[in-house]
Design a protein around this motif. Structure first.
Motif, PDB file in Angstrom:
ATOM      1  N   LYS A  91       0.847  -1.310  -0.161  1.00 43.70           N
ATOM      2  CA  LYS A  91       0.091   0.138   0.042  1.00 43.70           C
ATOM      3  C   LYS A  91       0.723   1.072  -0.289  1.00 43.70           C
ATOM      4  N   VAL A  92       0.142   2.768  -1.085  1.00 43.32           N
ATOM      5  CA  VAL A  92       1.072   3.313  -1.077  1.00 43.32           C
ATOM      6  C   VAL A  92       0.649   4.561  -0.346  1.00 43.32           C
ATOM      7  N   VAL A  93       0.943   5.163   0.697  1.00 48.25           N
ATOM      8  CA  VAL A  93       0.703   6.694   1.349  1.00 48.25           C
ATOM      9  C   VAL A  93       1.719   6.876   1.214  1.00 48.25           C
ATOM     10  N   ILE A  94       1.377   8.893   0.665  1.00 48.53           N
ATOM     11  CA  ILE A  94       2.137   9.292   0.182  1.00 48.53           C
ATOM     12  C   ILE A  94       2.307  10.549   1.769  1.00 48.53           C
ATOM     13  N   VAL A  95       3.166  11.163   0.706  1.00 43.44           N
ATOM     14  CA  VAL A  95       3.314  12.098   2.585  1.00 43.44           C
ATOM     15  C   VAL A  95       4.326  13.642   1.523  1.00 43.44           C
ATOM     16  N   THR A  96       3.179  14.270   2.574  1.00 43.15           N
ATOM     17  CA  THR A  96       2.974  16.023   1.129  1.00 43.15           C
ATOM     18  C   THR A  96       3.506  16.841   1.963  1.00 43.15           C
ATOM     19  N   ALA A 113      -3.168   5.289  -0.942  1.00 41.48           N
ATOM     20  CA  ALA A 113      -4.219   4.725  -0.669  1.00 41.48           C
ATOM     21  C   ALA A 113      -5.017   6.258   0.466  1.00 41.48           C
ATOM     22  N   GLY A 114      -3.679   7.140   0.360  1.00 46.00           N
ATOM     23  CA  GLY A 114      -4.101   8.548   0.510  1.00 46.00           C
ATOM     24  C   GLY A 114      -2.761   9.130   0.939  1.00 46.00           C
ATOM     25  N   TYR A 115      -2.912  10.211   1.952  1.00 47.67           N
ATOM     26  CA  TYR A 115      -1.873  10.541   2.108  1.00 47.67           C
ATOM     27  C   TYR A 115      -1.938  11.402   3.808  1.00 47.67           C
ATOM     28  N   LEU A 116      -0.550  11.646   4.249  1.00 47.44           N
ATOM     29  CA  LEU A 116      -0.217  12.432   5.596  1.00 47.44           C
ATOM     30  C   LEU A 116       0.417  13.267   5.176  1.00 47.44           C
ATOM     31  N   GLU A 136      -7.487   0.463   4.955  1.00 46.41           N
ATOM     32  CA  GLU A 136      -8.329   1.452   5.143  1.00 46.41           C
ATOM     33  C   GLU A 136      -8.051   3.173   4.355  1.00 46.41           C
ATOM     34  N   THR A 137      -8.815   3.538   4.294  1.00 46.27           N
ATOM     35  CA  THR A 137      -8.273   5.028   3.238  1.00 46.27           C
ATOM     36  C   THR A 137      -7.295   6.352   4.560  1.00 46.27           C
ATOM     37  N   VAL A 138      -6.213   6.602   4.037  1.00 46.80           N
ATOM     38  CA  VAL A 138      -5.652   7.501   5.414  1.00 46.80           C
ATOM     39  C   VAL A 138      -5.621   8.832   4.858  1.00 46.80           C
ATOM     40  N   LEU A 139      -7.445   9.618   4.928  1.00 46.64           N
ATOM     41  CA  LEU A 139      -6.490  11.131   4.665  1.00 46.64           C
ATOM     42  C   LEU A 139      -6.577  12.223   6.201  1.00 46.64           C
TER      43      LEU A 139
END
Length: 218
Positions: A91-96, A113-116, A136-139
């Motif tokens: 799962k990829v979670v973008i960090v921005t 999967a969302g971002y952080l 789960e979705t990460v927002l």
């Protein structure tokens, strides 16, 4: 009686394996230290570029890839697509840095999967990794509907129930938990979601939530 031992041992035996990708060593070390403080998370590797993240993801098959959106060379959007093709189980979670970055949506469309946000606390970071590992979705909670409001698209109106279900998905609830909360069956929740997907022209829950937020529907 120490009844906490079993969960901790179980978590240590099957930790969530994370690959960190950021072109700043200090950022990687900071994220690594925060994640390693959790008993159920281990940092499996670190990458300094999008290209290296793709190579390592294919080799290590991590559960989660925390991927910086802005890196020299291959950016986070391109890397997301390559990683998910190389390691489909990851799962990829973008960090921005900025939640108004329109590339977040492009990364989600690629399958993230969302971002952080980079300013997230240790607890938020750990919660996000665990949520992504659960599918789960990460927002980031402060994601505002105004995010991409300037992009006006004609969308068939969502029903009240579809809107309600999507809003709860955005809060990280599973289909079963949404069903319990709304007093409907899990199959009915799926039906509402599938109708919302068709109206929004998306194929998964993360893209549905982000698109609905973008268009000011939830």
């Amino acid at each position: 009686m120490n009844h906490h031992t079993v969960p901790d041992d179980a978590a240590a035996a099957h930790p969530i394996r994370v690959l960190l990708a950021d072109d700043h060593p200090v950022v990687r070390e900071g994220l690594s230290a925060m994640l390693e403080s959790a008993p159920d998370i281990t940092v499996a590797g670190q990458a300094a570029s999008g290209e290296e993240a793709v190579t390592l993801a294919g080799r290590l098959r991590p559960d989660i890839v925390l991927l910086d959106l802005r890196m020299g060379g291959m950016d986070g959007v391109a890397a997301t697509g390559h990683i998910l093709r190389q390691a489909p189980g990851s799962k990829v979670v973008i960090v921005t840095t900025y939640e108004s970055d329109t590339d977040i949506l492009r990364a989600v469309e690629e399958g993230a999967a969302g971002y952080l946000l980079k300013g997230s606390t240790r607890a938020e970071l750990i919660d996000a990794v665990r949520a992504a590992a659960r599918g789960e979705t990460v927002l980031t909670p402060s994601l505002a509907p105004k995010l991409f409001r300037s992009r006006t698209v004609d969308t068939p109106p969502l029903s009240d129930r579809e809107t309600e279900v999507l809003r709860l998905v955005g809060q990280g609830l599973t289909n079963a938990a949404i069903g319990t909360k709304l007093f409907i069956g899990e199959a009915t929740v799926k039906t509402h979601l599938l109708r919302a997907y068709r109206k929004l022209d998306v194929t998964d829950r993360t893209a549905a939530v982000v698109t609905a937020l973008e268009r000011g529907l939830i």
